[in-house]
Scaffold this active site. Sequence first.
Site, PDB file in Angstrom:
ATOM      1  N   ASP A   1      -1.862   0.893  -7.715  1.00  0.00           N
ATOM      2  CA  ASP A   1      -1.112   0.761  -8.773  1.00  0.00           C
ATOM      3  C   ASP A   1      -1.872  -0.219  -9.721  1.00  0.00           C
ATOM      4  OD1 ASP A   1       1.015   0.115 -10.127  1.00  0.00           O
ATOM      5  OD2 ASP A   1       2.115  -1.293  -8.792  1.00  0.00           O
TER       6      ASP A   1
ATOM      7  N   ILE B   1      -7.651   8.178  -8.558  1.00  0.00           N
ATOM      8  CA  ILE B   1      -6.970   8.963  -9.224  1.00  0.00           C
ATOM      9  C   ILE B   1      -6.867   8.774 -10.895  1.00  0.00           C
ATOM     10  CG2 ILE B   1      -4.754   7.355  -9.268  1.00  0.00           C
ATOM     11  CD1 ILE B   1      -3.322  10.054  -7.997  1.00  0.00           C
TER      12      ILE B   1
ATOM     13  N   TYR C   1       1.588  -0.987   1.758  1.00  0.00           N
ATOM     14  CA  TYR C   1       3.080  -0.897   2.562  1.00  0.00           C
ATOM     15  C   TYR C   1       2.888  -0.493   3.837  1.00  0.00           C
ATOM     16  CZ  TYR C   1       5.765  -1.392  -1.932  1.00  0.00           C
ATOM     17  OH  TYR C   1       6.223  -2.031  -2.934  1.00  0.00           O
TER      18      TYR C   1
ATOM     19  N   THR D   1       0.572   3.899   2.257  1.00  0.00           N
ATOM     20  CA  THR D   1      -0.095   3.969   3.508  1.00  0.00           C
ATOM     21  C   THR D   1      -1.407   2.738   3.232  1.00  0.00           C
ATOM     22  OG1 THR D   1      -1.910   5.602   2.469  1.00  0.00           O
ATOM     23  CG2 THR D   1       0.002   6.455   3.909  1.00  0.00           C
TER      24      THR D   1
HETATM   25  N1  AR6 Z   1      -7.051   6.034  -6.563  1.00  0.00           N
HETATM   26  C1  AR6 Z   1      -6.439   6.749  -5.357  1.00  0.00           C
HETATM   27  N2  AR6 Z   1      -6.009   6.394  -4.392  1.00  0.00           N
HETATM   28  C2  AR6 Z   1      -6.136   5.048  -4.401  1.00  0.00           C
HETATM   29  C3  AR6 Z   1      -6.679   4.215  -5.446  1.00  0.00           C
HETATM   30  C4  AR6 Z   1      -7.362   4.866  -6.541  1.00  0.00           C
HETATM   31  N3  AR6 Z   1      -7.837   4.210  -7.507  1.00  0.00           N
HETATM   32  N4  AR6 Z   1      -6.616   2.848  -4.933  1.00  0.00           N
HETATM   33  C5  AR6 Z   1      -5.977   2.871  -3.713  1.00  0.00           C
HETATM   34  N5  AR6 Z   1      -5.928   4.054  -3.178  1.00  0.00           N
HETATM   35  P1  AR6 Z   1      -1.336   1.403  -2.030  1.00  0.00           P
HETATM   36  P2  AR6 Z   1       1.308   1.507  -1.216  1.00  0.00           P
HETATM   37  C6  AR6 Z   1      -5.275   4.531  -2.109  1.00  0.00           C
HETATM   38  O1  AR6 Z   1      -1.669   0.011  -1.312  1.00  0.00           O
HETATM   39  O2  AR6 Z   1       0.812   1.328   0.261  1.00  0.00           O
HETATM   40  C7  AR6 Z   1       0.960  -2.086  -4.850  1.00  0.00           C
HETATM   41  O3  AR6 Z   1       0.944  -3.649  -4.959  1.00  0.00           O
HETATM   42  C8  AR6 Z   1      -5.144   3.533  -0.890  1.00  0.00           C
HETATM   43  O4  AR6 Z   1      -6.321   3.708  -0.339  1.00  0.00           O
HETATM   44  O5  AR6 Z   1      -2.013   1.411  -3.433  1.00  0.00           O
HETATM   45  O6  AR6 Z   1       2.254   2.372  -1.440  1.00  0.00           O
HETATM   46  C9  AR6 Z   1       2.175  -1.810  -5.523  1.00  0.00           C
HETATM   47  O7  AR6 Z   1       2.442  -2.545  -6.594  1.00  0.00           O
HETATM   48  C10 AR6 Z   1      -3.901   4.032   0.007  1.00  0.00           C
HETATM   49  O8  AR6 Z   1      -4.606   5.283   0.631  1.00  0.00           O
HETATM   50  O9  AR6 Z   1       0.022   1.639  -2.269  1.00  0.00           O
HETATM   51  C11 AR6 Z   1       3.255  -2.001  -4.316  1.00  0.00           C
HETATM   52  O10 AR6 Z   1       3.512  -3.270  -4.350  1.00  0.00           O
HETATM   53  C12 AR6 Z   1      -2.981   4.587  -1.111  1.00  0.00           C
HETATM   54  O11 AR6 Z   1      -3.596   4.683  -2.478  1.00  0.00           O
HETATM   55  C13 AR6 Z   1       2.531  -1.719  -3.080  1.00  0.00           C
HETATM   56  O12 AR6 Z   1       1.030  -1.895  -3.518  1.00  0.00           O
HETATM   57  C14 AR6 Z   1      -1.860   3.841  -1.284  1.00  0.00           C
HETATM   58  O13 AR6 Z   1      -1.947   2.366  -1.189  1.00  0.00           O
HETATM   59  C15 AR6 Z   1       2.502  -0.195  -2.785  1.00  0.00           C
HETATM   60  O14 AR6 Z   1       1.874  -0.044  -1.541  1.00  0.00           O
END
Ligand code: AR6
Length: 174
Positions: free
Chosen positions: A34, A11, A125, A122
Amino acid sequence: MSRISVISGDITSLDVDVIVNAANAQLQGGGGVDGAIHHAAGPELLEQCSAIYRQNGACPTGQAVITGPGDIPVKAIIHAVGPVWQGGDHDEAGLLADAYHNSLQLAASHGYQRIAFPAISTGIYGYPKPAAAQIAMSTVCDFLRNHSLPHQVVFCCYDQETHDLYQHLLMNYD
Ligand code: AR6
């Protein structure tokens, strides 16, 4: 729905006006998307997030705040806090829909045309991917039916399963 597209990738490298971060309530960066966003944006983003946290306290689950983009070549970053999956009976579905809705509302109020979302909640969390994809798609479609902004919504998928889920849902909304 021609105003929605589904892509695979990182992203932080998309050509849009605003990207959404799957943030935590403290806005302090973390892993997953993040971590990738803070890494690409540089230290200025953490400073902006810390300033918001100092002023407003924690960002409640389902809510979102907006910052500048740091070093990422977009106009802004929206930090949305999705719910931690706890089995489904803690209003996770409503809170996840709120995270999408409030992000879209913020983008629209700033006049942004193109917004990209990751699959909020997803990853770390633990929200089940099929159920989360359904909520993401229906919330975005409902919003777009009633608003002219943002004009374009991109679902940015980081894994094949998420990509296939969104692609399948999008076909059913056409
Ligand atoms: N670009 C797009 N999507 C991504 C990328 C990227 N570079 N990297 C990961 N994803 P997550 P959450 C996807 O864990 O579940 C953090 O520590 C990933 O594969 O990033 O909302 C925060 O600080 C998945 O499909 O977010 C919070 O503490 C999606 O992004 C916590 O994680 C969301 O996964 C939030 O957890």
